[in-house]
Design a protein around this motif. Structure first.
Motif, PDB file in Angstrom:
ATOM      1  N   ASN A   1       0.824  -1.209   0.000  1.00 39.33           N
ATOM      2  CA  ASN A   1       0.000   0.000   0.000  1.00 39.33           C
ATOM      3  C   ASN A   1       0.863   1.268   0.000  1.00 39.33           C
ATOM      4  O   ASN A   1       2.088   1.199   0.104  1.00 39.33           O
ATOM      5  CB  ASN A   1      -0.970  -0.022   1.193  1.00 39.33           C
ATOM      6  N   ARG A   2       0.171   2.374  -0.107  1.00 40.57           N
ATOM      7  CA  ARG A   2       0.816   3.681  -0.217  1.00 40.57           C
ATOM      8  C   ARG A   2       1.648   4.011   1.033  1.00 40.57           C
ATOM      9  O   ARG A   2       2.731   4.593   0.928  1.00 40.57           O
ATOM     10  CB  ARG A   2      -0.314   4.704  -0.431  1.00 40.57           C
ATOM     11  N   GLU A   3       1.168   3.613   2.195  1.00 42.89           N
ATOM     12  CA  GLU A   3       1.878   3.919   3.437  1.00 42.89           C
ATOM     13  C   GLU A   3       3.262   3.265   3.447  1.00 42.89           C
ATOM     14  O   GLU A   3       4.248   3.854   3.875  1.00 42.89           O
ATOM     15  CB  GLU A   3       1.082   3.436   4.663  1.00 42.89           C
TER      16      GLU A   3
ATOM     17  N   ASP B   1      -7.222  -0.020  -9.022  1.00 43.71           N
ATOM     18  CA  ASP B   1      -8.410  -0.331  -8.242  1.00 43.71           C
ATOM     19  C   ASP B   1      -8.514  -1.807  -7.944  1.00 43.71           C
ATOM     20  O   ASP B   1      -8.798  -2.581  -8.852  1.00 43.71           O
ATOM     21  CB  ASP B   1      -9.655   0.142  -9.011  1.00 43.71           C
ATOM     22  N   PRO B   2      -8.272  -2.238  -6.738  1.00 42.19           N
ATOM     23  CA  PRO B   2      -7.932  -1.409  -5.577  1.00 42.19           C
ATOM     24  C   PRO B   2      -6.484  -0.941  -5.647  1.00 42.19           C
ATOM     25  O   PRO B   2      -5.673  -1.569  -6.324  1.00 42.19           O
ATOM     26  CB  PRO B   2      -8.126  -2.371  -4.396  1.00 42.19           C
ATOM     27  N   GLU B   3      -6.157   0.128  -4.957  1.00 45.22           N
ATOM     28  CA  GLU B   3      -4.828   0.710  -5.104  1.00 45.22           C
ATOM     29  C   GLU B   3      -3.748  -0.134  -4.441  1.00 45.22           C
ATOM     30  O   GLU B   3      -3.792  -0.387  -3.240  1.00 45.22           O
ATOM     31  CB  GLU B   3      -4.781   2.127  -4.520  1.00 45.22           C
ATOM     32  N   PHE B   4      -2.786  -0.560  -5.270  1.00 39.69           N
ATOM     33  CA  PHE B   4      -1.587  -1.251  -4.782  1.00 39.69           C
ATOM     34  C   PHE B   4      -0.409  -0.809  -5.620  1.00 39.69           C
ATOM     35  O   PHE B   4      -0.572  -0.413  -6.773  1.00 39.69           O
ATOM     36  CB  PHE B   4      -1.731  -2.767  -4.931  1.00 39.69           C
ATOM     37  N   TYR B   5       0.780  -0.913  -5.031  1.00 42.55           N
ATOM     38  CA  TYR B   5       2.002  -0.662  -5.782  1.00 42.55           C
ATOM     39  C   TYR B   5       2.789  -1.957  -5.861  1.00 42.55           C
ATOM     40  O   TYR B   5       2.862  -2.709  -4.882  1.00 42.55           O
ATOM     41  CB  TYR B   5       2.847   0.411  -5.104  1.00 42.55           C
ATOM     42  N   LEU B   6       3.406  -2.223  -7.027  1.00 44.32           N
ATOM     43  CA  LEU B   6       4.317  -3.352  -7.154  1.00 44.32           C
ATOM     44  C   LEU B   6       5.663  -2.920  -6.595  1.00 44.32           C
ATOM     45  O   LEU B   6       6.158  -1.843  -6.924  1.00 44.32           O
ATOM     46  CB  LEU B   6       4.475  -3.768  -8.623  1.00 44.32           C
ATOM     47  N   ILE B   7       6.250  -3.737  -5.752  1.00 42.74           N
ATOM     48  CA  ILE B   7       7.483  -3.319  -5.089  1.00 42.74           C
ATOM     49  C   ILE B   7       8.640  -3.216  -6.081  1.00 42.74           C
ATOM     50  O   ILE B   7       8.811  -4.076  -6.944  1.00 42.74           O
ATOM     51  CB  ILE B   7       7.869  -4.276  -3.948  1.00 42.74           C
ATOM     52  N   PRO B   8       9.463  -2.168  -5.968  1.00 42.41           N
ATOM     53  CA  PRO B   8      10.656  -2.036  -6.804  1.00 42.41           C
ATOM     54  C   PRO B   8      11.844  -2.749  -6.165  1.00 42.41           C
ATOM     55  O   PRO B   8      12.886  -2.902  -6.789  1.00 42.41           O
ATOM     56  CB  PRO B   8      10.904  -0.531  -6.836  1.00 42.41           C
TER      57      PRO B   8
END
Length: 421
Positions: free
Chosen positions: A199-201, A221-228
RNA sequence: GGAGAGAUGGCCGAGCGGCUGAAGGCGCACGCCUGGAAAGCGUGUGUGGGAUAAAACUCACCGAGAGUUCGAAUCUCUCUCUCUCCGCCA
């Protein structure tokens, strides 16, 4: 994130330190909103105190059936004033935080001062670049004839900057991953397999957000980021926690896939495995006491180096200069492995001490035995190692004139063979 | 996806809209007791901000955010997470 009180009390020092990075600290802006914040804070607190006292009085009067209308009337006005001030305070606090989140970490005093990568200093070298009786090939020229990496089909399936590993190639990728994890856990690192969508946090905690959104893959949607990098989920393991002194130091190692947009890298390393949107990496992460972090960085770098030594891959250690270290880092060593096909050293690991920069963002603290209060831990991490680039180094350093590859001794138990091709 | 239950301090667990930073218990720390220990007894035990030489003092925090109110852990709404049952699925 820097500590706002520390910045307030050491404005000039902070400014000087950040200048070494080539970063101009927004002095006027910071001091202005900081001052505004303090004024608002004092006024609201005073009003709240008045309200608390009066409310108690009202409660008492009501119980005694006495008249309290004048106090009620007055407090109605005070409460309106408080909520108005609260809104302003919230806005100013958001502004302060927003500003602080975009300010990079201060370089440690031992970091060489310089402008860009040309000012980085070589610390040491290990191993001799091998002599070849023939012109050594690039890894893609080695791999494609062997049928172990298929870039064309990867492009069909996904696009540019993706690779498909096959047969012994896929096996080598897995062998490297297992070799690294086994070596790291033998050194006392606890193995972690974390979520790779976060998540954004979490992204804010380690410093990727809010400034580097463009480098990340995001799901809407839903908001997630793929880890770098595994640094993100692993460092965030202890977000919003208070650790015991006896818990420290904590050593973690994690294999994860990593995902990067490589938005600003058009035209760089367009061929081969060096720069991919998706790659595998084994990461080392540490949580330590502040007084230990400088030593711990040396140890962590040493652990990463040892992997290269056991693989028999020549490398050098480079201390990044103040202008080249990452946003969150206080000090960074890069490990660069020798690539005969390119006839140069290329980055294969980056080991950093973040001081309390990430810990303050992610609110990771510890409590000393017998002492009041808490302190921020120091966080560190380093690749141990980037698997794709290690595979490249193995192919290029162990290539034979007949096009085959000798498998390094330590990988043979994982490969079940001593040769590819 | 459908139906329901819940989220309070290191942990468990109370909590009529005011005297609750929060009963009680456990744990932990210190002290007494003991030859030593256990039991027992006593005292203490959150985080962050402001103020201060240090305190006293003061503000905030009972999953998060918004609202009602002079006043919210307690009432209302939204969200997040956890658990149970049904469906689906690797």
């Amino acid at each position: 994130m820097l500590d706002s009180r520390f910045v307030r009390e050491n404005v000039q020092d902070v400014r000087e330190a950040l200048k070494k990075r080539g970063y101009e600290f927004p002095l006027q802006e910071f001091l202005a909103i900081d001052e505004k914040r303090m004024v608002l804070l004092r006024e609201t607190e005073e009003l709240r105190n008045r309200r608390n006292v009066a409310s108690e009085e009202i409660g008492r009067k009501k119980r005694e059936k006495a008249d309290a209308t004048s106090e009620l009337e007055e407090m109605r006005i005070v409460s309106d004033r408080i909520s108005a001030l609260d809104d302003q305070l919230k806005a100013v606090e958001d502004e302060t935080k927003g500003l602080l989140l975009t300010i990079p970490n201060m370089p440690h005093e031992s970091v060489p001062v310089g402008k860009d990568e040309t000012d980085n200093t070589e610390v040491r070298r290990w191993g001799e670049p091998g002599k070849f009786a023939f012109e050594p090939l690039n890894h893609w020229d080695i791999a494609e004839p062997l049928g172990i990496i298929d870039f064309e089909r990867a492009a069909k399936i996904a696009g540019a900057r993706f690779a498909l590993m096959k047969g012994p190639g896929a096996r080598l990728e897995r062998a490297l991953m297992n070799f690294m994890l086994d070596s790291n856990t033998a050194k006392g690192y606890t193995e972690i397999f974390p979520p790779i969508l976060v998540n954004r946090e979490s992204m804010t905690g380690t410093g990727q957000l809010p400034k580097f959104e463009a480098e990340l893959f995001r799901i809407a949607d839903p908001e997630f980021y793929l880890i770098p990098t595994a640094e993100v989920p692993v460092t965030n393991i202890h977000r919003d926690e208070i650790l015991k002194e006896s818990d420290l130091p904590l050593y973690y190692t994690a294999y994860t896939p990593c995902f990067r947009r490589e938005a600003g890298a058009h035209g760089r390393d367009t061929r081969g495995l060096i720069r991919q949107h998706q790659f595998n990496k084994v990461e080392l992460v540490k949580f330590v006491k502040p007084e230990d972090s400088i030593d711990e960085l040396e140890k962590l770098t040493g652990n990463a180096e040892e992997l290269l030594q056991r693989l028999g891959l020549p490398y050098r250690v480079v201390a990044l200069c103040s202008g080249d270290i990452g946003f969150s880092s206080a000090k960074t060593y890069d490990l660069e492995v020798w690539l005969p096909g390119q006839n140069k050293y290329r980055e294969i690991s980056s080991c950093s001490n973040f001081g309390d920069f990430q810990a303050r963002r992610a609110n990771i603290r510890f409590k000393r035995d017998g002492k009041k209060g808490t302190e921020f831990v120091h966080t560190l991490n380093g690749s141990g190692l980037a698997i794709g680039r290690t595979l490249v180094a193995v192919l290029e350093n162990y290539q034979q004139q007949d096009g085959s590859i000798i498998i390094p001794e330590v990988l043979r138990p994982y490969m079940g063979t001593d040769r590819i091709g």
